[in-house]
Design an enzyme around this catalytic site. Structure first.
Site, mmCIF file in Angstrom:
data_model
loop_
_atom_site.group_PDB
_atom_site.id
_atom_site.type_symbol
_atom_site.label_atom_id
_atom_site.label_comp_id
_atom_site.label_asym_id
_atom_site.label_seq_id
_atom_site.Cartn_x
_atom_site.Cartn_y
_atom_site.Cartn_z
ATOM 1 N N ARG A 165 0.849 -1.240 -0.068
ATOM 2 C CA ARG A 165 -0.025 -0.042 0.033
ATOM 3 C C ARG A 165 0.823 1.297 -0.106
ATOM 4 O O ARG A 165 0.382 2.318 0.509
ATOM 5 C CB ARG A 165 -0.866 0.174 1.135
ATOM 6 N N SER A 237 -10.605 -0.412 3.953
ATOM 7 C CA SER A 237 -9.835 -0.596 5.040
ATOM 8 C C SER A 237 -9.240 0.659 5.678
ATOM 9 O O SER A 237 -8.443 1.416 5.071
ATOM 10 C CB SER A 237 -8.793 -1.367 4.859
ATOM 11 N N GLU A 333 -4.271 3.222 7.214
ATOM 12 C CA GLU A 333 -3.891 3.231 5.671
ATOM 13 C C GLU A 333 -4.503 4.515 5.244
ATOM 14 O O GLU A 333 -4.033 5.040 4.057
ATOM 15 C CB GLU A 333 -4.609 1.911 5.064
HETATM 16 N N1 EPU Z 1 -11.451 -10.927 9.995
HETATM 17 C C1 EPU Z 1 -12.223 -11.093 11.134
HETATM 18 N N2 EPU Z 1 -12.828 -9.973 11.673
HETATM 19 C C2 EPU Z 1 -13.245 -8.983 10.968
HETATM 20 C C3 EPU Z 1 -12.522 -8.770 9.506
HETATM 21 C C4 EPU Z 1 -11.573 -9.886 9.087
HETATM 22 O O1 EPU Z 1 -12.191 -11.872 11.818
HETATM 23 O O2 EPU Z 1 -14.168 -8.043 11.244
HETATM 24 C C5 EPU Z 1 -10.542 -12.003 9.527
HETATM 25 C C6 EPU Z 1 -11.166 -12.791 8.352
HETATM 26 O O3 EPU Z 1 -12.027 -13.748 8.684
HETATM 27 C C7 EPU Z 1 -10.011 -13.245 7.548
HETATM 28 C C8 EPU Z 1 -8.800 -12.156 7.897
HETATM 29 O O4 EPU Z 1 -9.495 -11.528 9.126
HETATM 30 O O5 EPU Z 1 -9.524 -14.380 8.129
HETATM 31 C C9 EPU Z 1 -8.698 -11.259 6.745
HETATM 32 O O6 EPU Z 1 -9.809 -10.704 6.394
HETATM 33 P P1 EPU Z 1 -10.156 -10.158 5.051
HETATM 34 O O7 EPU Z 1 -10.104 -11.519 4.181
HETATM 35 O O8 EPU Z 1 -11.638 -9.693 4.799
HETATM 36 O O9 EPU Z 1 -9.345 -9.179 4.404
HETATM 37 P P2 EPU Z 1 -8.565 -8.303 4.994
HETATM 38 O O10 EPU Z 1 -7.179 -8.487 5.384
HETATM 39 O O11 EPU Z 1 -9.179 -7.562 6.224
HETATM 40 C C10 EPU Z 1 -7.386 -7.135 2.795
HETATM 41 C C11 EPU Z 1 -7.362 -5.761 2.289
HETATM 42 C C12 EPU Z 1 -8.744 -5.171 1.569
HETATM 43 C C13 EPU Z 1 -8.834 -6.362 0.515
HETATM 44 C C14 EPU Z 1 -8.854 -7.659 1.223
HETATM 45 C C15 EPU Z 1 -9.128 -8.861 0.409
HETATM 46 C C16 EPU Z 1 -5.814 -4.393 3.535
HETATM 47 C C17 EPU Z 1 -5.637 -3.281 4.679
HETATM 48 N N3 EPU Z 1 -6.790 -4.783 3.238
HETATM 49 O O12 EPU Z 1 -8.576 -6.801 3.970
HETATM 50 O O13 EPU Z 1 -8.274 -3.852 0.834
HETATM 51 O O14 EPU Z 1 -10.158 -6.057 0.006
HETATM 52 O O15 EPU Z 1 -7.786 -7.781 1.932
HETATM 53 O O16 EPU Z 1 -7.897 -9.113 -0.310
HETATM 54 O O17 EPU Z 1 -4.787 -4.997 2.911
HETATM 55 C C18 EPU Z 1 -8.750 -1.640 1.332
HETATM 56 O O18 EPU Z 1 -7.436 -1.720 1.028
HETATM 57 O O19 EPU Z 1 -9.362 -0.562 1.511
HETATM 58 C C19 EPU Z 1 -9.301 -3.019 1.121
HETATM 59 C C20 EPU Z 1 -10.539 -3.040 1.309
#
Ligand code: EPU
Length: 340
Positions: A165, A237, A333
């Site tokens: 990012r 995010s 972010e």
């Molecule tokens: N999780 C939880 N509770 C929550 C949220 C997430 O337990 O409230 C757990 C999920 O179950 C999963 C893990 O955390 O095991 C990761 O969650 P998720 O797959 O939703 O992805 P993320 O890491 O929270 C990142 C990016 C998103 C992108 C998604 C999908 C960052 C900061 N965020 O989110 O990007 O869409 O992966 O690849 O890297 C953005 O940058 O604005 C954004 C939405």
């Protein structure tokens, strides 16, 4: 054309109603050049704004906001022998329009980045990423104009200093270049990336593994997890996923076996900030009209009348509780403008 005293409500996806002292919309490279070679005078500081989908205003902006609106998607070079096509898009093109265009043409690479809000110009700055893909892997070069002298400069991929990012445009040379056009290398025979387990499941439910279904799968997941900024103010995010030493991740994992961890560079692991925040009990919590989304704890929302400061203060409270409970420091972010 310089506009004065403009409401920013439509210019940030949190829907915060601050004002900008001046605003300039740029539609062509020529306009950008005359702005930066001294032909037009404008008030500093300068803030370049895409679609305001990664920004938190906390006060009125006493300077000039620049909105790049350079349009056009072009096929630049065909390299059929090599299996690639180079496509370029103006900084003001809506990102998802470019993704939709490429998928309709059967060109692969961008599909996992479907529905990310924002414009093309922000994609190299932020190195956007989702579902196992980062845009740095598709970018060939970035065309820019130097804000101090109006000269055009091309940055090849290896000069962009891409990271998670981040890039040279967000770090070392922040505020120095205006991105006008971005060049992407797309695959004629797409190689689909379904490494992300939940995406694979979604695509399987849709039927065949095709480029269109991968895009649709991503759209379905995002729609089910992430609030639509048209309906409820948010900036995706709010925090980055923290990268920690492997030993730190392993000892946390011993204590919390269900904690998700992801492999990062040698000796480091990435943790899920959403999970950490969720585990601290924040999901669905509110402080007035500032809140934490009830489906994805990484997303902060404006239920209507929150101020930027209220959202900022909520983010500080969250950081503090994650630090106290897990010893992990969360980094924002979203870019905060106004107080720091
Ligand atoms: N999780 C939880 N509770 C929550 C949220 C997430 O337990 O409230 C757990 C999920 O179950 C999963 C893990 O955390 O095991 C990761 O969650 P998720 O797959 O939703 O992805 P993320 O890491 O929270 C990142 C990016 C998103 C992108 C998604 C999908 C960052 C900061 N965020 O989110 O990007 O869409 O992966 O690849 O890297 C953005 O940058 O604005 C954004 C939405």
């Amino acid at each position: 054309m310089i506009y004065k005293n403009i409401s920013l409500k439509k210019y940030n996806t949190f829907g915060l109603d601050y004002k900008a002292e001046s605003m300039i919309h740029i539609k062509t490279e020529k306009e950008a050049t005359s702005l930066f070679n001294g032909a037009v005078s404008w008030k500093t500081p300068l803030l370049i704004l895409g679609s305001g989908s990664n920004i938190l205003f906390t006060s009125d902006f006493k300077g000039t906001i620049l909105c790049p609106e350079l349009k056009g998607i072009k096929i630049e070079e065909k390299e059929p022998g090599k299996g690639y096509i180079i496509v370029s898009a103006g900084a003001g093109v809506n990102w998802d329009d470019l993704v939709g265009w490429s998928v309709n043409k059967g060109l692969g690479g961008l599909e996992n980045l479907s529905l990310i809000p924002g414009k093309v110009g922000a994609t190299p700055v932020q190195n956007i990423g989702a579902y196992g893909v980062e845009v740095k892997d598709l970018i060939v070069r970035v065309k820019t104009i130097n804000i101090n002298n109006g000269l055009v400069r091309l940055f090849e991929n290896n000069e962009c200093e891409f990271g998670y990012r981040t890039s040279i445009f967000k770090n070392r040379e922040k505020g120095k270049y205006l991105v006008t056009r971005v060049y992407y290398r797309l695959k004629i025979r797409p190689l689909l990336n379904l490494n992300y387990e939940s995406l694979k499941e979604e695509v399987d439910n849709l039927g065949k593994v095709t480029l269109k279904n991968v895009r649709q799968g991503v759209i379905n997941i995002r729609r089910s997890k992430l609030p639509d900024p048209e309906l409820i103010g948010n900036a995706g995010s709010f925090f980055k996923n923290p990268v920690v030493k492997k030993s730190v991740a392993v000892s946390l994992k011993n204590e919390y076996p269900d904690m998700p961890t992801f492999i990062d560079q040698e000796g480091y692991m990435k943790l899920a900030a959403g999970w950490l925040i969720d585990r601290c009990g924040w999901k669905g919590k509110r402080r007035g009209d500032a809140g934490v989304n009830d489906k994805q704890a990484l997303v902060l929302v404006n239920y209507g009348r929150a101020t930027g400061m209220e959202i900022y203060n909520l983010s500080e409270e969250i950081k503090k509780s994650v630090l106290e409970r897990f010893g992990i420091y969360l980094e924002r972010e979203v870019e905060v403008v106004g107080i720091i």
